[in-house]
Design a protein around this motif. Structure first.
Motif, PDB file in Angstrom:
ATOM      1  N   PHE A 320      11.657   2.263  -6.549  1.00 37.33           N
ATOM      2  CA  PHE A 320      12.150   2.576  -5.200  1.00 37.33           C
ATOM      3  C   PHE A 320      11.538   1.634  -4.172  1.00 37.33           C
ATOM      4  O   PHE A 320      12.237   1.097  -3.306  1.00 37.33           O
ATOM      5  CB  PHE A 320      11.832   4.028  -4.850  1.00 37.33           C
ATOM      6  CG  PHE A 320      12.143   4.378  -3.420  1.00 37.33           C
ATOM      7  CD1 PHE A 320      13.456   4.442  -2.969  1.00 37.33           C
ATOM      8  CD2 PHE A 320      11.117   4.636  -2.514  1.00 37.33           C
ATOM      9  CE1 PHE A 320      13.748   4.761  -1.645  1.00 37.33           C
ATOM     10  CE2 PHE A 320      11.393   4.947  -1.198  1.00 37.33           C
ATOM     11  CZ  PHE A 320      12.712   5.009  -0.749  1.00 37.33           C
ATOM     12  N   SER A 321      10.223   1.416  -4.269  1.00 33.24           N
ATOM     13  CA  SER A 321       9.557   0.555  -3.284  1.00 33.24           C
ATOM     14  C   SER A 321      10.115  -0.869  -3.354  1.00 33.24           C
ATOM     15  O   SER A 321      10.327  -1.515  -2.321  1.00 33.24           O
ATOM     16  CB  SER A 321       8.046   0.550  -3.506  1.00 33.24           C
ATOM     17  OG  SER A 321       7.703  -0.051  -4.733  1.00 33.24           O
ATOM     18  N   ILE A 335       7.833  -4.938   6.743  1.00 40.25           N
ATOM     19  CA  ILE A 335       7.198  -3.655   6.486  1.00 40.25           C
ATOM     20  C   ILE A 335       5.897  -3.592   7.280  1.00 40.25           C
ATOM     21  O   ILE A 335       5.150  -4.581   7.344  1.00 40.25           O
ATOM     22  CB  ILE A 335       6.895  -3.491   4.977  1.00 40.25           C
ATOM     23  CG1 ILE A 335       8.203  -3.474   4.166  1.00 40.25           C
ATOM     24  CG2 ILE A 335       6.054  -2.254   4.702  1.00 40.25           C
ATOM     25  CD1 ILE A 335       9.028  -2.223   4.301  1.00 40.25           C
ATOM     26  N   PHE A 336       5.599  -2.454   7.870  1.00 42.25           N
ATOM     27  CA  PHE A 336       4.371  -2.287   8.659  1.00 42.25           C
ATOM     28  C   PHE A 336       3.168  -2.272   7.721  1.00 42.25           C
ATOM     29  O   PHE A 336       3.001  -1.374   6.897  1.00 42.25           O
ATOM     30  CB  PHE A 336       4.450  -0.979   9.452  1.00 42.25           C
ATOM     31  CG  PHE A 336       3.386  -0.812  10.504  1.00 42.25           C
ATOM     32  CD1 PHE A 336       2.691  -1.891  11.019  1.00 42.25           C
ATOM     33  CD2 PHE A 336       3.101   0.457  11.011  1.00 42.25           C
ATOM     34  CE1 PHE A 336       1.716  -1.729  11.998  1.00 42.25           C
ATOM     35  CE2 PHE A 336       2.138   0.630  11.992  1.00 42.25           C
ATOM     36  CZ  PHE A 336       1.448  -0.455  12.488  1.00 42.25           C
ATOM     37  N   LEU A 337       2.306  -3.288   7.841  1.00 43.99           N
ATOM     38  CA  LEU A 337       1.173  -3.444   6.934  1.00 43.99           C
ATOM     39  C   LEU A 337       0.182  -2.291   7.050  1.00 43.99           C
ATOM     40  O   LEU A 337      -0.469  -1.919   6.068  1.00 43.99           O
ATOM     41  CB  LEU A 337       0.457  -4.771   7.214  1.00 43.99           C
ATOM     42  CG  LEU A 337       1.301  -6.047   7.073  1.00 43.99           C
ATOM     43  CD1 LEU A 337       0.454  -7.272   7.421  1.00 43.99           C
ATOM     44  CD2 LEU A 337       1.880  -6.169   5.675  1.00 43.99           C
ATOM     45  N   ALA A 338       0.044  -1.715   8.229  1.00 44.90           N
ATOM     46  CA  ALA A 338      -0.940  -0.649   8.450  1.00 44.90           C
ATOM     47  C   ALA A 338      -0.679   0.565   7.569  1.00 44.90           C
ATOM     48  O   ALA A 338      -1.609   1.283   7.213  1.00 44.90           O
ATOM     49  CB  ALA A 338      -0.926  -0.228   9.921  1.00 44.90           C
ATOM     50  N   LYS A 339       0.579   0.792   7.221  1.00 44.07           N
ATOM     51  CA  LYS A 339       0.927   1.990   6.447  1.00 44.07           C
ATOM     52  C   LYS A 339       1.266   1.665   4.996  1.00 44.07           C
ATOM     53  O   LYS A 339       1.599   2.561   4.230  1.00 44.07           O
ATOM     54  CB  LYS A 339       2.120   2.703   7.103  1.00 44.07           C
ATOM     55  CG  LYS A 339       1.794   3.245   8.482  1.00 44.07           C
ATOM     56  CD  LYS A 339       2.975   3.973   9.089  1.00 44.07           C
ATOM     57  CE  LYS A 339       2.606   4.529  10.456  1.00 44.07           C
ATOM     58  NZ  LYS A 339       3.732   5.231  11.089  1.00 44.07           N
ATOM     59  N   GLU A 341       0.945   0.369   1.021  1.00 46.01           N
ATOM     60  CA  GLU A 341       0.032   0.320  -0.121  1.00 46.01           C
ATOM     61  C   GLU A 341       0.602  -0.472  -1.298  1.00 46.01           C
ATOM     62  O   GLU A 341      -0.098  -0.725  -2.264  1.00 46.01           O
ATOM     63  CB  GLU A 341      -0.288   1.741  -0.601  1.00 46.01           C
ATOM     64  CG  GLU A 341      -1.079   2.551   0.409  1.00 46.01           C
ATOM     65  CD  GLU A 341      -1.404   3.939  -0.109  1.00 46.01           C
ATOM     66  OE1 GLU A 341      -2.061   4.043  -1.161  1.00 46.01           O
ATOM     67  OE2 GLU A 341      -1.002   4.918   0.529  1.00 46.01           O
ATOM     68  N   LEU A 342       1.871  -0.850  -1.231  1.00 42.02           N
ATOM     69  CA  LEU A 342       2.540  -1.386  -2.411  1.00 42.02           C
ATOM     70  C   LEU A 342       3.124  -2.789  -2.244  1.00 42.02           C
ATOM     71  O   LEU A 342       3.562  -3.398  -3.214  1.00 42.02           O
ATOM     72  CB  LEU A 342       3.665  -0.435  -2.848  1.00 42.02           C
ATOM     73  CG  LEU A 342       3.228   0.977  -3.248  1.00 42.02           C
ATOM     74  CD1 LEU A 342       4.447   1.845  -3.526  1.00 42.02           C
ATOM     75  CD2 LEU A 342       2.320   0.949  -4.462  1.00 42.02           C
ATOM     76  N   LEU A 343       3.148  -3.325  -1.033  1.00 44.40           N
ATOM     77  CA  LEU A 343       3.775  -4.623  -0.786  1.00 44.40           C
ATOM     78  C   LEU A 343       3.058  -5.732  -1.548  1.00 44.40           C
ATOM     79  O   LEU A 343       1.836  -5.850  -1.485  1.00 44.40           O
ATOM     80  CB  LEU A 343       3.743  -4.927   0.716  1.00 44.40           C
ATOM     81  CG  LEU A 343       4.694  -5.995   1.241  1.00 44.40           C
ATOM     82  CD1 LEU A 343       6.125  -5.497   1.218  1.00 44.40           C
ATOM     83  CD2 LEU A 343       4.309  -6.376   2.673  1.00 44.40           C
ATOM     84  N   SER A 344       3.815  -6.555  -2.284  1.00 42.25           N
ATOM     85  CA  SER A 344       3.207  -7.660  -3.036  1.00 42.25           C
ATOM     86  C   SER A 344       2.956  -8.853  -2.119  1.00 42.25           C
ATOM     87  O   SER A 344       3.501  -8.944  -1.022  1.00 42.25           O
ATOM     88  CB  SER A 344       4.137  -8.087  -4.166  1.00 42.25           C
ATOM     89  OG  SER A 344       5.270  -8.763  -3.638  1.00 42.25           O
TER      90      SER A 344
END
Length: 368
Positions: A320-321, A335-339, A341-344
């Motif tokens: 999904f992510s 995507i907002f980096l502050a929130k 956990e999964l962005l490569s």
């Protein structure tokens, strides 16, 4: 002038009583000013006042070699634009100079308008800019068809009033209570509610909330509130995150540019529905561009997607992510980096193309 550990609540305790506010304030009053700088946070006024970096005049930062540098728009301007939104990667912020804004009173006039779908919400967000100071859309992410994304838009505007507040009243409004709305003990309530805090239950709660809001809007057109009660409404519901225990939750917050069109926002909700990953709580905000290197900014709309981990396997969440990241990228969004956990690293570099300049500054300041 503040140390980085000072919280928004501390600033408002001093400022609001004298009719001063700090713009670009997020929904949590215990967010630190240092954290707000490093994540370049935003509030319900992001379309007008921009992100938090716009309220910062000067920063003092401790570097890895033990030296302290001063950065602002005129001195070390390149460093200044890197620190704000820089996720704390360049050094330790030791002092921040902020610009507050004068307001007519500490009170705002709130309005809430029920909307049939997400397009109506976006219309209101766009059209309310000239006559309001704050706005946010609350969206039912489960509705489909013509009612896709129905919900309500709330706005607020600073007002002039002779009404005064005491320091004790203001301080009490900036305390997180132990009881929900001052009545229900928080910890046992969330423990009991956990089995119910699942998509099917929230779907029904959203339906009930929509009709109650519609009824309330019919008979109560306006509401006058202390700003802290309006902006920090989630703090009146203490320990909400405990309802996600023991597995926790993830949040994705894509920013979709206006240039991608309204259909892009609708498609985002449809993707969530296809993967049975509708946001349990969903807010939509309007944003504007700024010039910080790793800034979550742009002319567009952000959508908060809260996803409980309980009842899902890791592979489903990962798939999904990836779809959300790919779709956001295809819209030229971020995507907002502050929130996150999964962005490569690959997605990050594509969404934040100024990363090369940022890394160059990092290497100059901290070669080892």
């Amino acid at each position: 002038i503040v140390e980085p550990g000072v919280e928004f609540a501390d600033v408002f305790k001093l400022g609001l009583i004298e009719n001063w506010t700090l713009n670009s304030c997020p929904g949590g009053m215990n967010v630190s000013i240092g954290g707000a700088v490093s994540n370049n946070v935003h509030g319900k006024d992001s379309w007008g006042n921009g992100n938090f970096g716009n309220q910062v005049l000067q920063i003092k930062i401790l570097l890895s070699d033990g030296s302290i540098k001063v950065a602002d728009r005129f001195t070390n301007e390149r460093l200044f634009r890197a620190i704000i939104g820089g996720m704390g990667l360049l050094g330790i912020i030791v002092e921040i100079k902020l610009q507050l804004s004068k307001i007519p009173s500490p009170f705002v006039k709130e309005k809430s308008i029920s909307v049939s779908n997400i397009n109506e919400s976006l219309d209101y967000l766009d059209n309310f800019k000239d006559n309001n100071d704050f706005s946010v859309a609350w969206v039912d992410a489960f509705k489909t068809g013509n009612n896709l994304g129905r919900g309500f838009v709330t706005t607020a505007k600073w007002i002039e009033t002779e009404k005064k507040i005491s320091k004790s009243y203001l301080n009490n409004s900036l305390k997180i209570p132990s009881k929900i709305f001052g009545v229900i003990p928080a910890k046992p309530f969330w423990y009991i509610s956990r089995p119910l805090f699942r998509p099917l239950s929230i779907k029904n709660v959203n339906r009930l909330n929509y009709y109650l809001s519609k009824l309330k809007n019919k008979y109560f057109k306006e509401k006058f509130s202390l700003f802290t009660d309006y902006n920090f409404m989630h703090n009146k519901i203490p320990d909400l995150k405990h309802v996600y225990r023991p597995f926790g939750f993830l949040e994705f917050q894509p920013l979709i540019p206006k240039s991608s069109g309204r259909d892009a926002i609708q498609e985002l909700f449809k993707i969530c529905q296809y993967y049975k990953s509708e946001s349990l709580l969903c807010g939509v905000k309007l944003h504007r561009e700024d010039d910080f290197l790793l800034s979550y900014s742009g002319e567009g709309y952000s959508v908060g997607i809260d996803l409980q981990i309980g009842g899902r396997n890791k592979e489903d969440i990962k798939n999904f992510s990836k779809v959300i990241f790919e779709y956001t990228l295809s819209c030229k969004g971020k995507i907002f980096l502050a929130k996150d956990e999964l962005l490569s690293g690959d997605y990050f570099k594509k969404m934040y193309p100024n990363y090369e300049t940022f890394f160059k500054i990092k290497k100059e300041l901290d070669p080892n």
